[in-house]
Design a protein around this motif. Structure first.
Motif, PDB file in Angstrom:
ATOM      1  N   ASP A 512      10.189 -10.279  -6.792  1.00 33.43           N
ATOM      2  CA  ASP A 512      10.811 -11.590  -6.521  1.00 33.43           C
ATOM      3  C   ASP A 512       9.724 -12.577  -6.160  1.00 33.43           C
ATOM      4  O   ASP A 512       8.988 -12.397  -5.168  1.00 33.43           O
ATOM      5  N   LEU A 513       9.638 -13.647  -6.954  1.00 31.66           N
ATOM      6  CA  LEU A 513       8.614 -14.674  -6.739  1.00 31.66           C
ATOM      7  C   LEU A 513       9.268 -16.031  -6.642  1.00 31.66           C
ATOM      8  O   LEU A 513      10.313 -16.283  -7.287  1.00 31.66           O
ATOM      9  N   ALA A 514       8.655 -16.911  -5.833  1.00 27.52           N
ATOM     10  CA  ALA A 514       9.107 -18.305  -5.730  1.00 27.52           C
ATOM     11  C   ALA A 514       7.947 -19.200  -6.151  1.00 27.52           C
ATOM     12  O   ALA A 514       6.779 -18.925  -5.838  1.00 27.52           O
ATOM     13  N   ASP A 523      10.391 -28.679 -15.814  1.00 24.72           N
ATOM     14  CA  ASP A 523      10.787 -28.132 -17.118  1.00 24.72           C
ATOM     15  C   ASP A 523       9.667 -27.263 -17.698  1.00 24.72           C
ATOM     16  O   ASP A 523       9.932 -26.172 -18.227  1.00 24.72           O
ATOM     17  N   LYS A 524       8.436 -27.747 -17.591  1.00 24.32           N
ATOM     18  CA  LYS A 524       7.325 -26.962 -18.145  1.00 24.32           C
ATOM     19  C   LYS A 524       7.133 -25.675 -17.350  1.00 24.32           C
ATOM     20  O   LYS A 524       6.809 -24.610 -17.907  1.00 24.32           O
ATOM     21  N   VAL A 525       7.357 -25.731 -16.034  1.00 26.31           N
ATOM     22  CA  VAL A 525       7.186 -24.544 -15.208  1.00 26.31           C
ATOM     23  C   VAL A 525       8.282 -23.521 -15.509  1.00 26.31           C
ATOM     24  O   VAL A 525       8.038 -22.305 -15.475  1.00 26.31           O
ATOM     25  N   LYS A 526       9.540 -23.998 -15.811  1.00 28.14           N
ATOM     26  CA  LYS A 526      10.608 -23.064 -16.201  1.00 28.14           C
ATOM     27  C   LYS A 526      10.210 -22.292 -17.439  1.00 28.14           C
ATOM     28  O   LYS A 526      10.396 -21.070 -17.520  1.00 28.14           O
ATOM     29  N   ASP A 527       9.650 -23.023 -18.409  1.00 27.28           N
ATOM     30  CA  ASP A 527       9.196 -22.348 -19.626  1.00 27.28           C
ATOM     31  C   ASP A 527       8.071 -21.358 -19.297  1.00 27.28           C
ATOM     32  O   ASP A 527       8.015 -20.243 -19.842  1.00 27.28           O
ATOM     33  N   ALA A 528       7.188 -21.791 -18.406  1.00 28.42           N
ATOM     34  CA  ALA A 528       6.073 -20.910 -18.025  1.00 28.42           C
ATOM     35  C   ALA A 528       6.598 -19.672 -17.297  1.00 28.42           C
ATOM     36  O   ALA A 528       6.066 -18.569 -17.455  1.00 28.42           O
ATOM     37  N   ALA A 529       7.682 -19.840 -16.444  1.00 27.74           N
ATOM     38  CA  ALA A 529       8.254 -18.716 -15.720  1.00 27.74           C
ATOM     39  C   ALA A 529       8.864 -17.708 -16.698  1.00 27.74           C
ATOM     40  O   ALA A 529       8.708 -16.480 -16.542  1.00 27.74           O
ATOM     41  N   ASN A 530       9.548 -18.226 -17.710  1.00 25.20           N
ATOM     42  CA  ASN A 530      10.127 -17.330 -18.711  1.00 25.20           C
ATOM     43  C   ASN A 530       9.027 -16.579 -19.468  1.00 25.20           C
ATOM     44  O   ASN A 530       9.141 -15.378 -19.757  1.00 25.20           O
ATOM     45  N   TYR A 531       7.934 -17.330 -19.782  1.00 26.33           N
ATOM     46  CA  TYR A 531       6.800 -16.710 -20.500  1.00 26.33           C
ATOM     47  C   TYR A 531       6.165 -15.604 -19.640  1.00 26.33           C
ATOM     48  O   TYR A 531       5.909 -14.491 -20.115  1.00 26.33           O
ATOM     49  N   ALA A 532       6.016 -15.887 -18.369  1.00 30.37           N
ATOM     50  CA  ALA A 532       5.398 -14.915 -17.476  1.00 30.37           C
ATOM     51  C   ALA A 532       6.307 -13.707 -17.271  1.00 30.37           C
ATOM     52  O   ALA A 532       5.850 -12.555 -17.228  1.00 30.37           O
ATOM     53  N   LYS A 533       7.649 -13.964 -17.149  1.00 30.81           N
ATOM     54  CA  LYS A 533       8.590 -12.876 -16.923  1.00 30.81           C
ATOM     55  C   LYS A 533       8.596 -11.910 -18.111  1.00 30.81           C
ATOM     56  O   LYS A 533       8.561 -10.681 -17.938  1.00 30.81           O
ATOM     57  N   GLU A 534       8.599 -12.516 -19.318  1.00 33.26           N
ATOM     58  CA  GLU A 534       8.638 -11.694 -20.526  1.00 33.26           C
ATOM     59  C   GLU A 534       7.389 -10.802 -20.606  1.00 33.26           C
ATOM     60  O   GLU A 534       7.500  -9.596 -20.867  1.00 33.26           O
ATOM     61  N   HIS A 535       6.231 -11.407 -20.413  1.00 33.56           N
ATOM     62  CA  HIS A 535       4.996 -10.635 -20.532  1.00 33.56           C
ATOM     63  C   HIS A 535       4.850  -9.631 -19.385  1.00 33.56           C
ATOM     64  O   HIS A 535       4.325  -8.528 -19.572  1.00 33.56           O
ATOM     65  N   PHE A 536       5.263 -10.007 -18.171  1.00 34.90           N
ATOM     66  CA  PHE A 536       5.154  -9.128 -17.010  1.00 34.90           C
ATOM     67  C   PHE A 536       6.002  -7.873 -17.212  1.00 34.90           C
ATOM     68  O   PHE A 536       5.550  -6.745 -16.993  1.00 34.90           O
ATOM     69  N   GLU A 537       7.297  -8.091 -17.617  1.00 33.45           N
ATOM     70  CA  GLU A 537       8.201  -6.960 -17.792  1.00 33.45           C
ATOM     71  C   GLU A 537       7.762  -6.076 -18.954  1.00 33.45           C
ATOM     72  O   GLU A 537       7.878  -4.847 -18.912  1.00 33.45           O
ATOM     73  N   GLN A 538       7.231  -6.730 -20.013  1.00 28.46           N
ATOM     74  CA  GLN A 538       6.784  -5.967 -21.190  1.00 28.46           C
ATOM     75  C   GLN A 538       5.566  -5.111 -20.847  1.00 28.46           C
ATOM     76  O   GLN A 538       5.432  -3.990 -21.312  1.00 28.46           O
ATOM     77  N   THR A 539       4.684  -5.667 -20.013  1.00 32.74           N
ATOM     78  CA  THR A 539       3.429  -4.964 -19.695  1.00 32.74           C
ATOM     79  C   THR A 539       3.641  -3.904 -18.620  1.00 32.74           C
ATOM     80  O   THR A 539       3.166  -2.757 -18.751  1.00 32.74           O
ATOM     81  N   LEU A 540       4.378  -4.240 -17.541  1.00 40.09           N
ATOM     82  CA  LEU A 540       4.491  -3.346 -16.403  1.00 40.09           C
ATOM     83  C   LEU A 540       5.796  -2.547 -16.380  1.00 40.09           C
ATOM     84  O   LEU A 540       5.984  -1.707 -15.483  1.00 40.09           O
ATOM     85  N   SER A 542       8.652  -3.453 -15.475  1.00 38.36           N
ATOM     86  CA  SER A 542       9.296  -3.703 -14.181  1.00 38.36           C
ATOM     87  C   SER A 542       9.946  -5.070 -14.225  1.00 38.36           C
ATOM     88  O   SER A 542       9.366  -6.029 -14.767  1.00 38.36           O
ATOM     89  N   ALA A 543      11.156  -5.178 -13.617  1.00 42.18           N
ATOM     90  CA  ALA A 543      11.883  -6.447 -13.647  1.00 42.18           C
ATOM     91  C   ALA A 543      11.199  -7.469 -12.754  1.00 42.18           C
ATOM     92  O   ALA A 543      10.607  -7.128 -11.735  1.00 42.18           O
ATOM     93  N   LEU A 544      11.290  -8.721 -13.148  1.00 48.12           N
ATOM     94  CA  LEU A 544      10.680  -9.814 -12.393  1.00 48.12           C
ATOM     95  C   LEU A 544      11.676 -10.946 -12.286  1.00 48.12           C
ATOM     96  O   LEU A 544      12.216 -11.411 -13.306  1.00 48.12           O
ATOM     97  N   ASN A 545      11.923 -11.411 -11.051  1.00 52.20           N
ATOM     98  CA  ASN A 545      12.830 -12.532 -10.824  1.00 52.20           C
ATOM     99  C   ASN A 545      12.008 -13.699 -10.274  1.00 52.20           C
ATOM    100  O   ASN A 545      11.346 -13.576  -9.229  1.00 52.20           O
ATOM    101  N   ILE A 546      12.035 -14.837 -10.964  1.00 51.19           N
ATOM    102  CA  ILE A 546      11.257 -16.017 -10.569  1.00 51.19           C
ATOM    103  C   ILE A 546      12.213 -17.166 -10.316  1.00 51.19           C
ATOM    104  O   ILE A 546      13.051 -17.493 -11.175  1.00 51.19           O
ATOM    105  N   THR A 547      12.073 -17.772  -9.151  1.00 53.51           N
ATOM    106  CA  THR A 547      12.865 -18.963  -8.811  1.00 53.51           C
ATOM    107  C   THR A 547      11.938 -20.122  -8.553  1.00 53.51           C
ATOM    108  O   THR A 547      10.839 -19.953  -8.011  1.00 53.51           O
ATOM    109  N   ILE A 548      12.427 -21.308  -8.944  1.00 53.78           N
ATOM    110  CA  ILE A 548      11.646 -22.544  -8.746  1.00 53.78           C
ATOM    111  C   ILE A 548      12.291 -23.308  -7.603  1.00 53.78           C
ATOM    112  O   ILE A 548      13.459 -23.706  -7.682  1.00 53.78           O
TER     113      ILE A 548
END
Length: 606
Positions: A512-514, A523-540, A542-548
């Motif tokens: 869980d990250l804030a 808006d750009k950070v939301k896209d970046a959060a989705n990009y990071a979540k996808e790569h994080f879960e794919q690599t590790l 492990s589920a990742l929850n990001i809130t802005i």
């Protein structure tokens, strides 16, 4: 241009320093004449070379001062024209600071025999040139040189020295030639020194002890006999050392030459004695005497004349110093021995000269002393008359008066000697005090100079560091201004946000990250959060929850994000300002080298 240091710049040193300066750089060591020479130079009046003011390249008080003034450059030649007084000081100790082993050529222009021995012993790797001078010159007053006639040098090799001096001697001869000096070159200089000593040892010592000049000695039978006796023993001693001088021809040439070439002349030893200065007794008489004794020779005249001249030297030294303990530190006889020899000398003189003289006066002839008959004894006795009583009283009064005058003279002489000793003691003490004060002030001035110099250097360093800091501050300020423009590039800025969020996620490794960001970047950070979540879960895996969050960064920020985990307990600051500070810390040493180069005082770079 060759550099030459002259040590002991009196009359001879000034003359030959002047001639050498025509084609060499001459530094002179001056003592009593330092102030005059430093300000006005040497004023020279020479019958051969003319009149001129000689200004040396540099004038110093000591050899050490000359070395310091010359910097790291060694002298090519050291020309020694000091009076040869081995019983008073060491020439090698004096010139030592200026001698570079294997480099500096030492040139001895001194009187006497054996002056080369301590130089060869002390400096065995240095070339040595030995010179015998024939010149009439004197320093009439400090800095004023009078040369009354011609001059002539014999430049030779000292055979006991094993260092080849061929090149150095030839260069020196070339310098003398350019200066108009008259010279010849000899392979064995000691032979020439012996020949000069035949005259010097005999005439100098007899003239000194009798007070007569050369002409008066030649016209005095007893004086001339003394000259011949000493000269003969000197020649025999030289032959015992391996030379082959003809005794009679040498003596005849020396005596005839004295009558022709040096009439009414006072040798330098005699002048030194009259001026109450130290005479060169050791190198003129002492060294030949010791060599004769080493060969087992009996030289009574040379030994007597040496002891008498040494006693005269001691008396002059006693006149000029307050310490009797410093007298004759290297002589091999006592004052009582000298007194015995003086008494024996005058007993012999009285027997051989005075008694025959009185005999001739009384008898108008020279009968043997054994023929003198005693006067017949008067047997009549009578009373003295008034005239005879008066005459006897007059004689008694005259005798008492004479005794009183002699006693008064004795008291005056003793008082004068004590006065001179005390005066010399006071003058010496005050001189030492003045020198001590002077040295202390020089040291203080040097310390102040170094402190001032250090302060100037430190101030300059601080100014340099300040200017460098200003340059770096300007550079980072300009960089900071450029980061404000990064969000103008929509595509590049979005890609940068993707990487910043993903790097923060990998750094925190939390599920869980804030995220905090600028309001305009949501808006750009939301896209970046989705990009990071996808790569994080794919690599590790492990589920990742990001809130802005709505606690936005100031709009004045250049951009970037701040990520937190564990409910705000762990923070990763990935704003552009924070990234710039990291770059600043990491790149600062490299930037310093790029902008200002390596520090010259730095030795290690790893």
């Amino acid at each position: 241009m060759p550099s030459i240091l002259i040590v002991g710049t009196g009359a001879i040193g000034a003359i030959y320093g002047w001639r050498l300066s025509q084609s060499a750089q001459v530094t002179t060591v001056c003592r009593s004449n330092y102030s005059v020479v430093q300000e006005h130079g040497f004023s020279i009046d020479s019958k051969k070379f003319g009149q001129e003011v000689f200004r040396p390249y540099r004038v110093v008080r000591t050899v050490t001062e000359a070395v310091e003034a010359n910097g790291s450059t060694p002298f090519d030649y050291i020309l020694v024209t000091l009076k040869a007084l081995p019983d008073m000081y060491s020439t090698t100790d004096i010139i030592g600071p200026a001698v570079t082993p294997g480099k500096t050529t030492i040139v001895l222009l001194q009187n006497g025999l054996g002056v080369e021995e301590p130089v060869v012993a002390q400096f065995p790797t240095n070339p040595l040139v030995s010179i015998v001078a024939y010149i009439g010159t004197s320093q009439t007053s400090p800095g004023h040189i009078l040369m009354v006639g011609g001059e002539y040098l014999v430049v030779g090799n000292y055979l006991a020295s094993k260092v080849d001096n061929t090149a150095q001697r030839q260069l020196l001869l070339d310098l003398f030639e350019k200066g108009g000096v008259t010279f010849t070159a000899e392979d064995d200089v000691e032979r020439i020194r012996w020949q000069k000593l035949f005259w010097n040892a005999a005439f100098s010592s007899v003239c000194t002890l009798t007070g007569m000049n050369t002409t008066e000695v030649l016209n005095n039978k007893a004086g001339l006999d003394g000259v011949k006796s000493v000269m003969k023993e000197m020649i025999l001693t030289a032959n015992a050392m391996g030379y082959d001088f003809d005794v009679e021809s040498q003596m005849d040439a020396m005596i005839k030459g004295s009558a022709t070439n040096v009439p009414n002349y006072k040798p330098s030893m005699q002048l030194d004695y009259e001026r109450k200065q130290q005479m060169e007794v050791e190198v003129i008489l002492g060294t030949p005497l010791r060599r004769a004794k080493a060969k087992g020779m009996a030289v009574p005249y040379l030994e007597l004349i040496y002891n008498l001249c040494s006693a005269a030297n001691a008396r002059n030294l006693l006149h000029n110093t307050s310490s009797l303990g410093t007298l004759l530190p290297r002589t091999s006889f006592s004052i009582s021995d000298v007194g015995d020899q003086i008494r024996n000398y005058f007993v012999t003189l009285r027997r051989q000269t005075l008694l025959p003289l009185f005999s001739s006066l009384f008898f108008h002839s020279s009968p043997p002393l054994t023929t003198i008959q005693p006067l017949s004894i008067m047997t009549t006795v009578r009373a003295l008359n008034d005239d005879e009583v008066f005459n006897e009283m007059k004689k008694m009064v005259a005798f008492i008066k004479q005794e009183a005058l002699e006693k008064a003279r004795e008291i005056k002489v003793k008082a004068d000697e004590e006065f001179n000793i005390e005066k010399a003691k006071i003058v010496r003490q005050e001189s030492l005090n003045i020198e001590a004060v002077f040295e202390r002030k020089i040291k203080q001035a040097e310390v102040q100079k170094r402190i001032s110099q250090s302060n100037h250097i430190n101030k300059a360093r601080l100014r340099t560091l300040q200017e460098r800091e200003h340059v770096l501050d300007d550079l980072f300020e300009e960089t900071r201004g450029r980061t404000q423009q990064l969000d103008k590039d929509e595509s590049g800025y979005s890609d940068l946000l993707n990487k910043l969020v993903l790097q923060g996620a990998y750094t925190l490794m939390e599920s869980d990250l804030a995220i905090r960001c600028r309001e305009q970047d949501v808006d750009k950070v939301k896209d970046a959060a989705n990009y990071a979540k996808e790569h994080f879960e794919q690599t590790l895996k492990s589920a990742l929850n990001i809130t802005i969050g709505d606690d936005y960064l100031p709009s004045s920020n250049a951009g970037g994000v701040v990520l937190t985990g564990l409910k705000g307990k762990i923070v990763v600051d990935n704003t552009l300002e924070a990234r710039l500070e990291i770059v600043k810390e990491d790149m600062l040493p490299q930037l310093r080298v790029i902008l200002f180069g390596h520090s010259p005082s730095r030795k290690f770079f790893n």
